[in-house]
Motif scaffolding. Structure first.
Motif, PDB file in Angstrom:
ATOM      1  N   GLY A  70       5.595   2.808  -1.065  1.00 35.49           N
ATOM      2  CA  GLY A  70       5.423   2.526  -2.485  1.00 35.49           C
ATOM      3  C   GLY A  70       5.111   1.065  -2.701  1.00 35.49           C
ATOM      4  O   GLY A  70       4.635   0.365  -1.805  1.00 35.49           O
ATOM      5  N   SER A  71       5.397   0.570  -3.879  1.00 35.55           N
ATOM      6  CA  SER A  71       5.037  -0.801  -4.204  1.00 35.55           C
ATOM      7  C   SER A  71       6.122  -1.444  -5.052  1.00 35.55           C
ATOM      8  O   SER A  71       6.976  -0.762  -5.624  1.00 35.55           O
ATOM      9  CB  SER A  71       3.700  -0.845  -4.971  1.00 35.55           C
ATOM     10  N   THR A  72       6.100  -2.755  -5.088  1.00 34.14           N
ATOM     11  CA  THR A  72       6.989  -3.521  -5.951  1.00 34.14           C
ATOM     12  C   THR A  72       6.135  -4.472  -6.783  1.00 34.14           C
ATOM     13  O   THR A  72       4.937  -4.621  -6.544  1.00 34.14           O
ATOM     14  CB  THR A  72       7.998  -4.341  -5.133  1.00 34.14           C
ATOM     15  N   ARG A  73       6.770  -5.112  -7.732  1.00 36.90           N
ATOM     16  CA  ARG A  73       6.043  -6.091  -8.528  1.00 36.90           C
ATOM     17  C   ARG A  73       5.668  -7.291  -7.673  1.00 36.90           C
ATOM     18  O   ARG A  73       6.376  -7.629  -6.724  1.00 36.90           O
ATOM     19  CB  ARG A  73       6.901  -6.541  -9.701  1.00 36.90           C
ATOM     20  N   PRO A  74       4.577  -7.964  -8.010  1.00 40.46           N
ATOM     21  CA  PRO A  74       4.191  -9.162  -7.260  1.00 40.46           C
ATOM     22  C   PRO A  74       5.292 -10.221  -7.294  1.00 40.46           C
ATOM     23  O   PRO A  74       6.096 -10.275  -8.226  1.00 40.46           O
ATOM     24  CB  PRO A  74       2.935  -9.648  -7.991  1.00 40.46           C
ATOM     25  N   GLY A  75       5.289 -11.057  -6.257  1.00 39.72           N
ATOM     26  CA  GLY A  75       6.302 -12.096  -6.163  1.00 39.72           C
ATOM     27  C   GLY A  75       6.322 -13.021  -7.360  1.00 39.72           C
ATOM     28  O   GLY A  75       7.384 -13.478  -7.777  1.00 39.72           O
ATOM     29  N   ARG A  76       5.151 -13.304  -7.917  1.00 39.76           N
ATOM     30  CA  ARG A  76       5.102 -14.222  -9.067  1.00 39.76           C
ATOM     31  C   ARG A  76       5.810 -13.618 -10.275  1.00 39.76           C
ATOM     32  O   ARG A  76       6.397 -14.344 -11.083  1.00 39.76           O
ATOM     33  CB  ARG A  76       3.659 -14.580  -9.411  1.00 39.76           C
TER      34      ARG A  76
ATOM     35  N   THR B 221       0.840  -1.191   0.000  1.00 33.57           N
ATOM     36  CA  THR B 221       0.000   0.000   0.000  1.00 33.57           C
ATOM     37  C   THR B 221       0.869   1.233   0.000  1.00 33.57           C
ATOM     38  O   THR B 221       2.058   1.188   0.294  1.00 33.57           O
ATOM     39  CB  THR B 221      -0.884   0.009   1.256  1.00 33.57           C
ATOM     40  N   ALA B 222       0.254   2.355  -0.315  1.00 34.37           N
ATOM     41  CA  ALA B 222       1.020   3.603  -0.359  1.00 34.37           C
ATOM     42  C   ALA B 222       1.558   3.936   1.014  1.00 34.37           C
ATOM     43  O   ALA B 222       0.981   3.589   2.046  1.00 34.37           O
ATOM     44  CB  ALA B 222       0.127   4.736  -0.854  1.00 34.37           C
ATOM     45  N   ALA B 223       2.671   4.630   1.058  1.00 34.46           N
ATOM     46  CA  ALA B 223       3.297   4.995   2.324  1.00 34.46           C
ATOM     47  C   ALA B 223       2.456   6.024   3.033  1.00 34.46           C
ATOM     48  O   ALA B 223       1.723   6.806   2.427  1.00 34.46           O
ATOM     49  CB  ALA B 223       4.684   5.552   2.060  1.00 34.46           C
ATOM     50  N   PRO B 224       2.526   6.057   4.370  1.00 37.26           N
ATOM     51  CA  PRO B 224       1.804   7.082   5.101  1.00 37.26           C
ATOM     52  C   PRO B 224       2.337   8.465   4.759  1.00 37.26           C
ATOM     53  O   PRO B 224       3.436   8.627   4.247  1.00 37.26           O
ATOM     54  CB  PRO B 224       2.079   6.716   6.573  1.00 37.26           C
ATOM     55  N   ALA B 225       1.550   9.453   5.111  1.00 40.95           N
ATOM     56  CA  ALA B 225       1.906  10.811   4.720  1.00 40.95           C
ATOM     57  C   ALA B 225       3.210  11.280   5.322  1.00 40.95           C
ATOM     58  O   ALA B 225       3.842  12.212   4.835  1.00 40.95           O
ATOM     59  CB  ALA B 225       0.778  11.774   5.125  1.00 40.95           C
ATOM     60  N   THR B 226       3.629  10.641   6.421  1.00 38.13           N
ATOM     61  CA  THR B 226       4.850  11.076   7.085  1.00 38.13           C
ATOM     62  C   THR B 226       6.099  10.610   6.382  1.00 38.13           C
ATOM     63  O   THR B 226       7.189  11.062   6.687  1.00 38.13           O
ATOM     64  CB  THR B 226       4.878  10.538   8.527  1.00 38.13           C
ATOM     65  N   VAL B 227       5.968   9.678   5.446  1.00 34.35           N
ATOM     66  CA  VAL B 227       7.135   9.155   4.743  1.00 34.35           C
ATOM     67  C   VAL B 227       7.624  10.172   3.731  1.00 34.35           C
ATOM     68  O   VAL B 227       6.853  10.667   2.913  1.00 34.35           O
ATOM     69  CB  VAL B 227       6.802   7.834   4.032  1.00 34.35           C
ATOM     70  N   ARG B 228       8.924  10.468   3.799  1.00 34.87           N
ATOM     71  CA  ARG B 228       9.500  11.421   2.862  1.00 34.87           C
ATOM     72  C   ARG B 228       9.968  10.705   1.600  1.00 34.87           C
ATOM     73  O   ARG B 228      10.604   9.673   1.681  1.00 34.87           O
ATOM     74  CB  ARG B 228      10.673  12.158   3.505  1.00 34.87           C
ATOM     75  N   ARG B 229       9.645  11.283   0.479  1.00 32.07           N
ATOM     76  CA  ARG B 229      10.083  10.737  -0.793  1.00 32.07           C
ATOM     77  C   ARG B 229      11.052  11.722  -1.442  1.00 32.07           C
ATOM     78  O   ARG B 229      11.045  12.910  -1.132  1.00 32.07           O
ATOM     79  CB  ARG B 229       8.892  10.494  -1.722  1.00 32.07           C
ATOM     80  N   PRO B 230      11.865  11.221  -2.376  1.00 30.04           N
ATOM     81  CA  PRO B 230      12.723  12.152  -3.099  1.00 30.04           C
ATOM     82  C   PRO B 230      11.893  13.226  -3.789  1.00 30.04           C
ATOM     83  O   PRO B 230      10.791  12.965  -4.281  1.00 30.04           O
ATOM     84  CB  PRO B 230      13.445  11.258  -4.118  1.00 30.04           C
ATOM     85  N   VAL B 231      12.428  14.434  -3.846  1.00 27.21           N
ATOM     86  CA  VAL B 231      11.690  15.531  -4.466  1.00 27.21           C
ATOM     87  C   VAL B 231      11.460  15.260  -5.939  1.00 27.21           C
ATOM     88  O   VAL B 231      10.408  15.495  -6.483  1.00 27.21           O
ATOM     89  CB  VAL B 231      12.463  16.854  -4.265  1.00 27.21           C
ATOM     90  N   ASN B 232      12.466  14.710  -6.607  1.00 28.98           N
ATOM     91  CA  ASN B 232      12.310  14.354  -8.014  1.00 28.98           C
ATOM     92  C   ASN B 232      13.330  13.284  -8.338  1.00 28.98           C
ATOM     93  O   ASN B 232      14.076  12.847  -7.476  1.00 28.98           O
ATOM     94  CB  ASN B 232      12.473  15.589  -8.921  1.00 28.98           C
ATOM     95  N   GLY B 233      13.315  12.855  -9.578  1.00 26.39           N
ATOM     96  CA  GLY B 233      14.205  11.778  -9.971  1.00 26.39           C
ATOM     97  C   GLY B 233      15.547  12.247 -10.483  1.00 26.39           C
ATOM     98  O   GLY B 233      16.289  11.478 -11.071  1.00 26.39           O
ATOM     99  N   THR B 234      15.862  13.524 -10.299  1.00 24.79           N
ATOM    100  CA  THR B 234      17.109  14.063 -10.827  1.00 24.79           C
ATOM    101  C   THR B 234      18.274  13.634  -9.959  1.00 24.79           C
ATOM    102  O   THR B 234      18.238  13.833  -8.750  1.00 24.79           O
ATOM    103  CB  THR B 234      17.051  15.595 -10.878  1.00 24.79           C
ATOM    104  N   PRO B 235      19.312  13.025 -10.521  1.00 23.93           N
ATOM    105  CA  PRO B 235      20.435  12.607  -9.710  1.00 23.93           C
ATOM    106  C   PRO B 235      21.205  13.803  -9.185  1.00 23.93           C
ATOM    107  O   PRO B 235      21.123  14.904  -9.720  1.00 23.93           O
ATOM    108  CB  PRO B 235      21.297  11.783 -10.686  1.00 23.93           C
ATOM    109  N   ALA B 236      21.965  13.573  -8.122  1.00 23.62           N
ATOM    110  CA  ALA B 236      22.771  14.626  -7.541  1.00 23.62           C
ATOM    111  C   ALA B 236      23.806  15.098  -8.543  1.00 23.62           C
ATOM    112  O   ALA B 236      24.221  14.368  -9.434  1.00 23.62           O
ATOM    113  CB  ALA B 236      23.447  14.116  -6.273  1.00 23.62           C
ATOM    114  N   LYS B 237      24.232  16.333  -8.375  1.00 26.86           N
ATOM    115  CA  LYS B 237      25.225  16.888  -9.279  1.00 26.86           C
ATOM    116  C   LYS B 237      26.495  16.050  -9.239  1.00 26.86           C
ATOM    117  O   LYS B 237      27.021  15.750  -8.165  1.00 26.86           O
ATOM    118  CB  LYS B 237      25.539  18.329  -8.865  1.00 26.86           C
ATOM    119  N   GLY B 238      26.971  15.671 -10.389  1.00 23.67           N
ATOM    120  CA  GLY B 238      28.181  14.860 -10.461  1.00 23.67           C
ATOM    121  C   GLY B 238      27.937  13.381 -10.312  1.00 23.67           C
ATOM    122  O   GLY B 238      28.855  12.591 -10.458  1.00 23.67           O
TER     123      GLY B 238
END
Length: 418
Positions: free
Chosen positions: A106-112, A9-26
């Motif tokens: 978040g979620s992952t693919r099913p075990g099967r 299930t989706a994470a609770p509201a208190t869970v912090r996620r990355p702001v975006n998918g941009t990698p760190a500089k360098g």
């Protein structure tokens, strides 16, 4: 085989996620990181071939065993075992999605789906190779039928007599399969255990503690087997089974937890990353160099200790601010090419080596013949691995298109939208 759903299930509201998918500089790009991983695989696969040729050219007489490399320091390099690297790397890559789900929600693919994709990656080439090699060595029926059954069911690691039959190095695939089954159970369990925890640090601690327990367990088993029960090192299932070797997978799982916990924080400067890499490589070399007796301390605990060193090497390669010569070397075309076909190289190299040896196509035993034998086996095995990859591995990988992201059958002919 029962399937285990790893959809979370989706994470609770208190869970912090990355702001975006941009990698760190360098930070290295995803394609660059993938190339580095392929380079690592290629390096380890080539070293595995050298190691098994080294074993083949060991000679024994009334004066004892004689290595094909007379110099002790060179011998330590040639005899370096790298199987733990494959365990660490495999566990790291496969645990990442579960670690993200447990720590950041978040979620992952099913075990099967996970098991299906691992099956099409491992089984087609493995079954074909085992059947071909077994048939050539058992020309009349029934042959060593128990050996065939053990290999086709991935249970050879539990058989004292036949653990190294047919294709010797594939005992490690028994452990890989067991790890896959363990992961689809432990991954969702970790996510459920972490879900009620509001603090991210607490979720990281739970995951890290689980990895530590999985690492310490095999370490204790080895210590008890060796020093309390005094079981000799030639009792292969005792020291090669999952109870002794899962420490390598635990180290890789710990690395995955660490990388998810850190995210883009704490990337290493070259002045830190380079000494860590040197320390890891030097530690691996010293482990190989100091293990002179079959049951001394460095040899007894070689595998759990080397797993930690491989973990350190991977960490100091992946989690860096800027790339340098080490990364450029890992991504050279010939090394990444070997990495692409590393599974085929791993499966085929021993039958090829033994076939060449028995046919008299390798130099005679002894120190003089070993270097040329390494070159011949590498050339033939790498060429065969390339053919095997494109004729067997790659076509088998296309079977993944039969399933959608949730494990259902893909509809190749949907009705036209009305």
């Amino acid at each position: 085989m029962s399937t285990v759903s790893t959809t979370l299930t989706a994470a609770p509201a208190t869970v912090r996620r990355p702001v975006n998918g941009t990698p760190a500089k360098g930070a290295p790009s995803r394609n660059r990181r993938n190339a580095e991983i392929q380079g690592f695989r290629g390096m380890a696969a080539l070293l595995t071939v050298v190691f098994h040729v080294w074993q083949q050219y060991f000679t024994y007489d009334r004066d004892g065993a004689h290595s094909p490399v007379p110099n002790r320091y060179a011998n330590a390099l040639v005899s370096l075992e790298v199987i733990d690297f494959f365990f660490v790397l495999s566990a790291y890559l496969l645990t990442l999605s579960y670690a993200r789900a447990a720590i950041d929600g978040g979620s992952t693919r099913p075990g099967r789906v996970f098991l299906f994709r691992r099956a099409i990656r491992i089984i087609p080439l493995y079954f074909l190779a085992v059947l071909c090699v077994w048939a050539t060595r058992n020309p009349t029926l029934p042959g060593e039928w128990s050996d065939l059954v053990h290999h086709l069911t991935f249970t050879q690691v539990f058989d004292q007599e036949q653990i190294f039959y047919t294709i010797g190095p594939t005992w490690s695939l028994s452990l890989e399969i067991m790890f896959y089954l363990a992961l689809v159970g432990l991954g969702p369990l970790a996510a459920r255990a972490c879900r009620p925890l509001r603090k991210r640090a607490s979720r990281v601690a739970v995951c890290a503690a689980g990895c530590a327990l999985l690492y310490i367990g095999p370490f204790i088993w080895i210590a008890v087997a060796r020093y309390v029960l005094e079981i000799p090192h030639t009792e292969w299932p005792v020291y090669f089974g999952p109870q002794a070797r899962f420490g390598g997978f635990a180290a890789g799982m710990g690395l995955a937890v660490m990388m998810v916990a850190l995210g883009d924080r704490g990337r290493l400067h070259a002045k830190v990353a380079i000494p860590l890499r040197v320390a890891a490589l030097l530690g691996l070399y010293l482990l190989s160099w100091s293990g002179t007796e079959a049951e001394d301390f460095p040899t007894t605990f070689y595998h759990p200790l080397s797993a930690l060193l491989w973990m350190l090497l991977l960490y100091s390669t992946i989690h860096v601010r800027r790339q340098g010569r080490w990364h450029r070397w890992l991504t050279v075309r010939w090394l990444t090419g070997a990495g692409l076909a590393s599974y085929s190289l791993f499966v085929w190299h021993e039958p090829i080596m033994l076939g060449l040896y028995n046919a008299g196509l390798l130099p005679p035993d002894g120190q003089a013949g070993f270097p040329l034998a390494v070159v011949i086996v590498l050339v033939v095995a790498v060429a065969a691995a390339a053919v095997s990859y494109w004729l067997i591995e790659y076509p088998a990988s296309l079977l993944g298109k039969l399933k959608d992201g949730q494990g259902g059958s893909r509809d190749f002919y949907p009705e036209a939208a009305r």
